[in-house]
Enzyme design. Sequence first.
Site, short mmCIF file in Angstrom:
data_model
loop_
_atom_site.label_atom_id
_atom_site.label_comp_id
_atom_site.label_asym_id
_atom_site.label_seq_id
_atom_site.Cartn_x
_atom_site.Cartn_y
_atom_site.Cartn_z
N LYS A 53 30.11 12.63 50.51
CA LYS A 53 29.70 12.96 49.14
C LYS A 53 29.72 11.71 48.28
O LYS A 53 28.83 11.47 47.47
CB LYS A 53 30.62 14.05 48.57
CG LYS A 53 30.30 15.41 49.17
CD LYS A 53 31.36 16.46 48.90
CE LYS A 53 30.98 17.74 49.68
NZ LYS A 53 32.01 18.75 49.72
N GLN A 97 37.58 19.98 47.21
CA GLN A 97 37.24 20.20 48.62
C GLN A 97 38.12 21.31 49.19
O GLN A 97 39.35 21.24 49.13
CB GLN A 97 37.42 18.89 49.40
CG GLN A 97 36.97 18.95 50.83
CD GLN A 97 35.45 19.16 50.97
OE1 GLN A 97 34.66 18.51 50.31
NE2 GLN A 97 35.05 20.10 51.82
N ASP A 120 29.67 23.25 42.48
CA ASP A 120 29.63 24.05 43.70
C ASP A 120 29.13 25.46 43.41
O ASP A 120 28.82 26.23 44.32
CB ASP A 120 31.05 24.18 44.29
CG ASP A 120 31.26 23.28 45.49
OD1 ASP A 120 30.26 22.86 46.11
OD2 ASP A 120 32.43 23.01 45.82
#
Length: 284
Positions: A53, A97, A120
């Site tokens: 990322k 994460q 997200d």
Amino acid sequence: MAEIIDGKLVSAEVRKSILSSVTEFKEENGFVPGLAVILVGDNPASAVYVRNKHKACLEVGMNSYEITFDKNVSEDVLLAKIDELNQDEKVNGILVQLPLPEHISEEKVINRISPDKDVDAFHPVNVGKILIGNYDFLPCTPAGIMELLKFYNVDIKGKECVVIGRSNIVGKPMALLLLGENGTVTVCHSKTKDLKEVTKRADILVVAIGRANFVTKDMVKEGCVVIDVGINRLENGKLCGDVAFDEVSSVADKITPVPGGVGPMTITMLLKNTLTAAKKQIKK
Ligand code: NAD
């Protein structure tokens, strides 16, 4: 033999367009969008995802802030960090994460991220917006799949779409997005009776289970489009999807490979969401 839906190719195209949008954004606003990624603990797979990322952000000219915590960090310390990032003007998107260590509630963590920075799209506010079809961000994996279908001119309207898997991050939002494009959508899961009878009807089949080579040739209709979300590691160390690629590709019209199909699109959609978040925040 089916046409391969090339996620690397589409991802590179979309990243090119994000790079030029980021350049424009910088000219107009004097700064570049920033993404903060929080990693807790030392799960090797998570560390790889976070590194990828970071690299992807740099590739499209965005800032990337990586925050790491020891696996024993308290929930309060983590939540306080999220509060700080919510207030930080340099940070436009925040991602924690997953999975998190057991002593930390994923729900509390997700709910603490400002919905405006929730790139997200896991926060209940954003999930609700997706449900009613009026959203700012889409969860990255289903959003990437929609881009793939668009790029390969797969018409969804009126088509029989079958999604196997009903997780909050893939299956459920995937079904909503297909419905939003006027597909006739069926969601299957571990309790579905006679799965094959349903999958055989699919013009578009999306598989997100997490079981290697689960979907076989006899389960699909000739000429269907197959999207394989699964990532499974075989005993020999090789990666494979949930679809038995060699046999299913002999009957499908189009199919995604694993690796190189859905995977590359997921991070690309994260970059897109971060840019969207930055644009939305300057308008406020
Ligand atoms: P999950 O474990 O949360 O959900 C799996 C789903 O599969 C469940 O809804 C379950 O009901 C269904 N299922 C399990 N066994 C089944 C069976 N025998 N028949 C029918 N349905 C069955 O998984 P997830 O988070 O949605 O991920 C699914 C897969 O996709 C995993 O392999 C994961 O690694 C992969 N994944 C890939 C990406 C990517 O970027 N490519 C992103 C997210 C997840």
